[in-house]
Design an enzyme around this catalytic site. Structure first.
Site, PDB file in Angstrom:
ATOM      1  N   ASP A  97      30.330  49.702  61.622  1.00 55.31           N
ATOM      2  CA  ASP A  97      31.155  50.583  60.787  1.00 55.31           C
ATOM      3  C   ASP A  97      30.470  51.945  60.676  1.00 55.31           C
ATOM      4  OD1 ASP A  97      33.173  51.311  59.018  1.00 55.31           O
ATOM      5  OD2 ASP A  97      32.207  50.389  57.276  1.00 55.31           O
ATOM      6  N   GLY A 142      34.514  53.637  48.170  1.00 52.16           N
ATOM      7  CA  GLY A 142      34.028  53.316  46.825  1.00 52.16           C
ATOM      8  C   GLY A 142      35.191  53.175  45.863  1.00 52.16           C
ATOM      9  N   GLY A 197      38.173  52.614  52.984  1.00 52.08           N
ATOM     10  CA  GLY A 197      38.308  52.670  51.528  1.00 52.08           C
ATOM     11  C   GLY A 197      39.455  51.801  51.054  1.00 52.08           C
ATOM     12  N   GLY A 198      39.572  50.598  51.646  1.00 55.22           N
ATOM     13  CA  GLY A 198      40.687  49.716  51.290  1.00 55.22           C
ATOM     14  C   GLY A 198      40.534  49.059  49.926  1.00 55.22           C
ATOM     15  N   SER A 199      39.342  49.177  49.325  1.00 55.56           N
ATOM     16  CA  SER A 199      39.103  48.524  48.043  1.00 55.56           C
ATOM     17  C   SER A 199      39.833  49.233  46.918  1.00 55.56           C
ATOM     18  CB  SER A 199      37.608  48.521  47.718  1.00 55.56           C
ATOM     19  OG  SER A 199      36.890  47.824  48.696  1.00 55.56           O
TER      20      SER A 199
HETATM   21 ZN   LIG Z   1      34.693  53.850  56.035  1.00 59.59          ZN
END
Ligand SMILES: [Zn+2]
Length: 301
Positions: free
Chosen positions: A91, A186, A215-217
């Site tokens: 990543d 984040g 940033g899927g969180s």
């Molecule tokens: Zn990333």
């Protein structure tokens, strides 16, 4: 030359393109250690789900380096009898060299993130990574625009991806593309404007090609669904698993379970178990709404 990565792994091309065609998204989950890796593989196998297990450069170094990660993932896959498609992915590779290092160590997929360079340099370096990776059947993710927030010390302002630049990078024969679409690494801050769907739509119309949401969180479920309908086929999750682990570990300690001298609650295998179980449960939950749950048999190996 032939591939270096083990026959247990696959590159991420087929799974992400199958997701693009089927209008769902593959979960990319960052690992940090043995527990994380077991939880990701266990959740994928239990739910018959293709999965991408990823390390940032920082996490890779933390675990001892690329070779340690490769050995750990492959050995766990063997000993846990993992049969679903699994790609091992770098990543945010920050340099051409780190992408090459991971390919030579046995990763099956790499991201080269040249978004902090000029577009011309990003293009040139991405081309070099694609040409190198192709010799070893390794899939490549590239990035245009930038993703907001901080990852491994690099601060992105979150510039939206440009459709014409996306076209040029896709034509290099990358396997999938990350684009800045208002997403942030984040936890999402209060007052976040949400995903830039108009820009995503413009890029998708230009490239008709699988895209990656970093940033899927913590992106609301409706926004994720809409993003998938606009070509997002791989969703990167890191923070959400960290928070699940933290919350369950905190609950274990707050109830004093770690101080139970009779049950030996201080044993690291016990202390880390609630967090590990929480990661596994969170992944099962996420792949359900990404739509990739149960899709393992549909992926050409
Ligand atoms: Zn990333």
């Amino acid at each position: 030359m032939a591939k270096i990565y083990s026959d247990r792994l696959v590159n991420a091309h087929n799974m992400v393109h199958a997701a693009y065609a089927g209008k769902y998204a593959i979960g990319h989950f960052n690992t940090n250690n043995l527990e994380w890796t077991k939880a990701i593989l266990g959740a994928a196998q239990k739910t018959n789900t293709p999965v991408i297990i990823a390390t940032s450069e920082g996490a890779m170094k933390y675990m001892g380096g690329a070779k340690t990660v490769v050995a750990m993932v492959n050995a766990l896959m063997e000993q846990m009898d993992i049969t679903v498609p699994v790609a091992l992915h770098l990543d945010h590779g920050q340099t051409v060299e780190s992408a090459k290092e991971c390919i030579l160590a046995g990763y099956s997929s790499v991201m080269f993130d040249g978004s902090h360079y000029s577009f011309e340099d990003n293009f040139k370096m991405t081309k070099e990574v694609v040409e190198f990776a192709a010799q070893y059947e390794v899939s490549v993710e590239a990035e245009i625009g930038t993703i907001g927030g901080e990852e491994d010390g690099v601060i992105g302002k979150g510039e939206l991806g440009d459709p014409a630049e996306a076209r040029k990078i896709v034509d290099l024969k990358v396997d999938f593309l990350a684009a800045g679409i208002g997403n942030i690494h984040g936890p999402y801050p209060a007052g976040w404007e949400g995903l830039a769907f108009e820009q995503l739509d413009l890029i998708e119309k230009e490239i008709n090609f699988p895209m990656v949401m970093h940033g899927g969180s913590g992106v609301p479920q409706e926004q994720v669904k809409k993003a998938i309908s606009l070509g997002i086929s791989k969703i990167n999750v890191n923070t959400e698993l960290q928070l699940a682990f933290q919350k369950a570990t905190r609950a274990y300690i707050e109830k004093g379970a770690d101080q139970d001298m009779v049950k030996k609650g201080f044993d690291p295998r016990k202390l880390l178990k609630p967090g590990t179980d929480a990661i596994e449960a969170e992944i099962e939950n996420l792949v359900t709404w990404f739509g990739s749950k149960g899709k393992a048999n549909e992926i050409k190996k």
